[in-house]
Design a protein around this motif. Structure first.
Motif, PDB file in Angstrom:
ATOM      1  N   SER A  66      37.656  72.329  40.744  1.00 22.22           N
ATOM      2  CA  SER A  66      38.425  73.338  40.009  1.00 22.22           C
ATOM      3  C   SER A  66      39.903  73.015  39.895  1.00 22.22           C
ATOM      4  CB  SER A  66      38.259  74.706  40.697  1.00 22.22           C
ATOM      5  OG  SER A  66      38.768  74.659  42.031  1.00 22.22           O
ATOM      6  N   GLY A  67      40.375  71.949  40.505  1.00 25.88           N
ATOM      7  CA  GLY A  67      41.800  71.645  40.481  1.00 25.88           C
ATOM      8  C   GLY A  67      42.247  70.917  39.235  1.00 25.88           C
ATOM      9  N   ASP A  68      43.576  70.804  39.094  1.00 24.97           N
ATOM     10  CA  ASP A  68      44.171  70.068  37.975  1.00 24.97           C
ATOM     11  C   ASP A  68      44.463  68.620  38.356  1.00 24.97           C
ATOM     12  OD1 ASP A  68      44.452  72.442  36.259  1.00 24.97           O
ATOM     13  OD2 ASP A  68      45.903  73.081  37.771  1.00 24.97           O
ATOM     14  N   PRO A 153      38.471  78.665  47.151  1.00 25.14           N
ATOM     15  CA  PRO A 153      37.384  78.044  46.379  1.00 25.14           C
ATOM     16  C   PRO A 153      37.877  76.820  45.617  1.00 25.14           C
ATOM     17  CG  PRO A 153      37.452  80.428  46.045  1.00 25.14           C
ATOM     18  CD  PRO A 153      38.704  80.063  46.768  1.00 25.14           C
ATOM     19  N   VAL A 154      37.065  75.771  45.636  1.00 26.18           N
ATOM     20  CA  VAL A 154      37.472  74.514  44.999  1.00 26.18           C
ATOM     21  C   VAL A 154      36.457  74.027  43.976  1.00 26.18           C
ATOM     22  CG1 VAL A 154      38.845  73.762  46.981  1.00 26.18           C
ATOM     23  CG2 VAL A 154      36.403  73.191  46.875  1.00 26.18           C
ATOM     24  N   LEU A 155      35.398  74.815  43.716  1.00 22.04           N
ATOM     25  CA  LEU A 155      34.352  74.396  42.788  1.00 22.04           C
ATOM     26  C   LEU A 155      34.254  75.364  41.615  1.00 22.04           C
ATOM     27  CD1 LEU A 155      31.495  73.443  45.291  1.00 22.04           C
ATOM     28  CD2 LEU A 155      33.104  71.902  44.155  1.00 22.04           C
ATOM     29  N   ASN A 156      34.040  74.804  40.426  1.00 26.67           N
ATOM     30  CA  ASN A 156      33.814  75.620  39.230  1.00 26.67           C
ATOM     31  C   ASN A 156      32.335  75.934  39.082  1.00 26.67           C
ATOM     32  OD1 ASN A 156      36.447  75.943  38.219  1.00 26.67           O
ATOM     33  ND2 ASN A 156      36.426  73.892  37.338  1.00 26.67           N
ATOM     34  N   ILE A 244      42.554  68.840  46.483  1.00 26.55           N
ATOM     35  CA  ILE A 244      42.468  69.505  45.183  1.00 26.55           C
ATOM     36  C   ILE A 244      43.720  70.349  44.978  1.00 26.55           C
ATOM     37  CG2 ILE A 244      41.118  71.094  43.772  1.00 26.55           C
ATOM     38  CD1 ILE A 244      38.679  70.229  45.414  1.00 26.55           C
ATOM     39  N   LEU A 245      44.500  69.979  43.976  1.00 24.35           N
ATOM     40  CA  LEU A 245      45.772  70.653  43.709  1.00 24.35           C
ATOM     41  C   LEU A 245      45.686  71.450  42.417  1.00 24.35           C
ATOM     42  CD1 LEU A 245      48.209  67.674  44.473  1.00 24.35           C
ATOM     43  CD2 LEU A 245      47.146  69.253  46.089  1.00 24.35           C
ATOM     44  N   ARG A 246      46.226  72.649  42.469  1.00 26.35           N
ATOM     45  CA  ARG A 246      46.366  73.456  41.253  1.00 26.35           C
ATOM     46  C   ARG A 246      47.834  73.468  40.860  1.00 26.35           C
ATOM     47  NH1 ARG A 246      42.491  76.306  44.165  1.00 26.35           N
ATOM     48  NH2 ARG A 246      40.506  76.604  43.064  1.00 26.35           N
ATOM     49  N   VAL A 247      48.068  73.253  39.597  1.00 24.26           N
ATOM     50  CA  VAL A 247      49.433  73.198  39.074  1.00 24.26           C
ATOM     51  C   VAL A 247      49.872  74.595  38.656  1.00 24.26           C
ATOM     52  CG1 VAL A 247      50.870  72.245  37.223  1.00 24.26           C
ATOM     53  CG2 VAL A 247      49.167  70.810  38.343  1.00 24.26           C
ATOM     54  N   THR A 248      51.137  74.888  38.873  1.00 28.14           N
ATOM     55  CA  THR A 248      51.697  76.176  38.477  1.00 28.14           C
ATOM     56  C   THR A 248      51.536  76.370  36.971  1.00 28.14           C
ATOM     57  OG1 THR A 248      53.343  76.010  40.251  1.00 28.14           O
ATOM     58  CG2 THR A 248      53.773  77.600  38.495  1.00 28.14           C
ATOM     59  N   PRO A 249      51.048  77.536  36.535  1.00 27.23           N
ATOM     60  CA  PRO A 249      50.871  77.767  35.091  1.00 27.23           C
ATOM     61  C   PRO A 249      52.152  77.495  34.312  1.00 27.23           C
ATOM     62  CG  PRO A 249      49.842  79.531  36.359  1.00 27.23           C
ATOM     63  CD  PRO A 249      50.597  78.701  37.339  1.00 27.23           C
TER      64      PRO A 249
END
Length: 412
Positions: A66-68, A153-156, A244-249
């Protein structure tokens, strides 16, 4: 000046399907030619399908992250090696501008016992005495463990995310319903009771839910557990398999990726999710299995050229007097070449249709036998169709060498 239709420019009557008349004149030869092209198509479809089975099955987890941005050990050429990097690097990445969150994902392997082989599931041991938890018997059933913090959570996979609260109990796991049959009929057993007890990695495991991901040629199935339960099996949470990194919107992921690459050690590679998927596919394609399957597709292409060439050459040879008559009437070699190429295209279409349908059946059979999802992709179908057209056109071009050398005077 008014442009003439193509066939008129070649001095051929529009209402005379000469190419089809030539092919259909001998029904048996047409049937044999169609079967030959069909066989070449099936061979190419099978080889490319098996290649997709190797590459696509191994990237199912990659595609459902789910990460970017993905962090991965630079020493690991593929996820199947399971090499890790220090969690400290993930904490360091979380401090980079533009990173909204950083979550660890742990991958492990453990042996799995078919629940039916346990005499009394209620008394399944918490741990088998004298046996380590790593469980890497290459001759036994092995499952891939996917562990993470349920709070992150890290999975789509909606089916997984809806059951995260169940992973809090000790020894609880979610089981992949698309796993190999040797792992046991866990979905059936789970439909009869709230949970199914078994032994995984020489410790008790309680299956509390199901999800769908699919097995690969390397793992017979997957299980998902919490990082806390993963640590209870003597795994070190300070060693991360995937970050797994999520980027700021509103922030460009490529800009964040460049910043991460500049601040993190070289022991960690930085990818977008698409790059991570492609990296795995490239690795699988470079492996001997991928090379062999590519070679098999080439063999199918060559076999098809030989079969179609033999058919068209025999057809030209049998009707050489007719072709010579056309040449004596003023038809050019180019016009007659066009007729032969039309025959090749007709054979390509006639052979592709049954080959395509048969290959879909083969794909479904392989899916049932391996439990690895294998679907006919439009890209593969288009690729094989274009190869078939090229194959038949090349065969026709080679076969016309006999026609070009024919002299009407010699024939008559």
């Amino acid at each position: 000046m008014k442009k003439l239709p193509l066939l008129q420019r070649f001095n051929l009557p529009i209402d005379t399907p000469l190419s089809w008349s030539q092919l259909s004149h001998q029904k048996v030869r047409l049937a044999v030619a169609t079967m030959g092209v069909c066989f070449a198509n099936i061979l190419m479809f099978t080889q490319l399908g098996l290649k997709a089975l190797l590459s696509d099955g191994t990237t199912t987890l990659h595609e459902n992250l789910s990460g970017d941005i993905i962090l991965f050990s630079s020493f690991s050429p593929s996820l199947q090696f399971g090499l890790t990097f220090p969690r400290a690097y993930l904490i360091q990445a979380a401090a980079v501008d533009g990173v909204e969150s950083a979550s660890p994902l742990y991958i492990g392997i453990a042996t799995w016992v078919n629940p039916k082989e346990i005499q009394n599931p209620l008394t399944a041991p918490t741990q088998v005495e004298g046996m380590p938890d790593s469980g890497t018997d290459i001759f036994g059933n092995q499952v891939r463990i996917i562990a993470f913090n349920p709070a992150q959570p890290v999975l789509n996979l909606p089916e997984v995310n809806q059951q995260l609260d169940r992973l809090g109990a000790a020894n609880s796991v979610l089981f992949d319903r698309l796993g190999q049959a040797t792992l046991g009929e866990v979905p059936l057993l789970l439909s009869q009771s709230p949970e199914v007890a078994t032994v995984m990695g020489n410790r008790r495991a309680n299956v509390v839910g199901l999800f769908s991901m699919g097995s690969t040629v390397f793992e017979k199935g997957n299980v998902i557990m919490s990082d806390w339960n993963y640590a209870q099996r003597d795994h070190n949470l300070n060693k991360v398999t995937i970050g797994i990194l999520r980027v700021t919107p509103g922030v460009d992921p490529l800009t964040v990726k460049a910043s991460l690459r500049a601040s993190l050690p070289k022991e960690v590679d930085v990818y977008t999710r698409e790059e991570f998927v492609q990296r795995e596919k490239d690795y699988q394609a470079s492996e001997p299995n991928g090379v062999i399957l590519n070679f098999g597709a080439i063999v199918g292409f060559v076999v098809g050229i030989i079969i179609v060439y033999q058919v068209l050459y025999a057809d030209i040879n049998d009707h050489l007097s007719e072709y010579a008559t056309l040449k004596a009437m003023g038809y050019s070699d180019r016009a007659l070449l066009f007729v032969v190429l039309q025959e090749g295209i007709i054979l390509a279409v006639l052979g592709f249709i049954p080959g395509f349908i048969t290959s879909i059946g083969i794909y479904q059979l392989l899916t049932v036998l391996t439990r690895i999802p294998l679907a006919m992709k439009a890209s593969v179908a288009i690729q094989v169709f274009l190869l078939t057209l090229i194959m038949c056109v090349v065969s026709g071009a080679i076969a016309t060498s006999r026609l070009r050398s024919a002299d009407p005077a010699d024939v008559f």
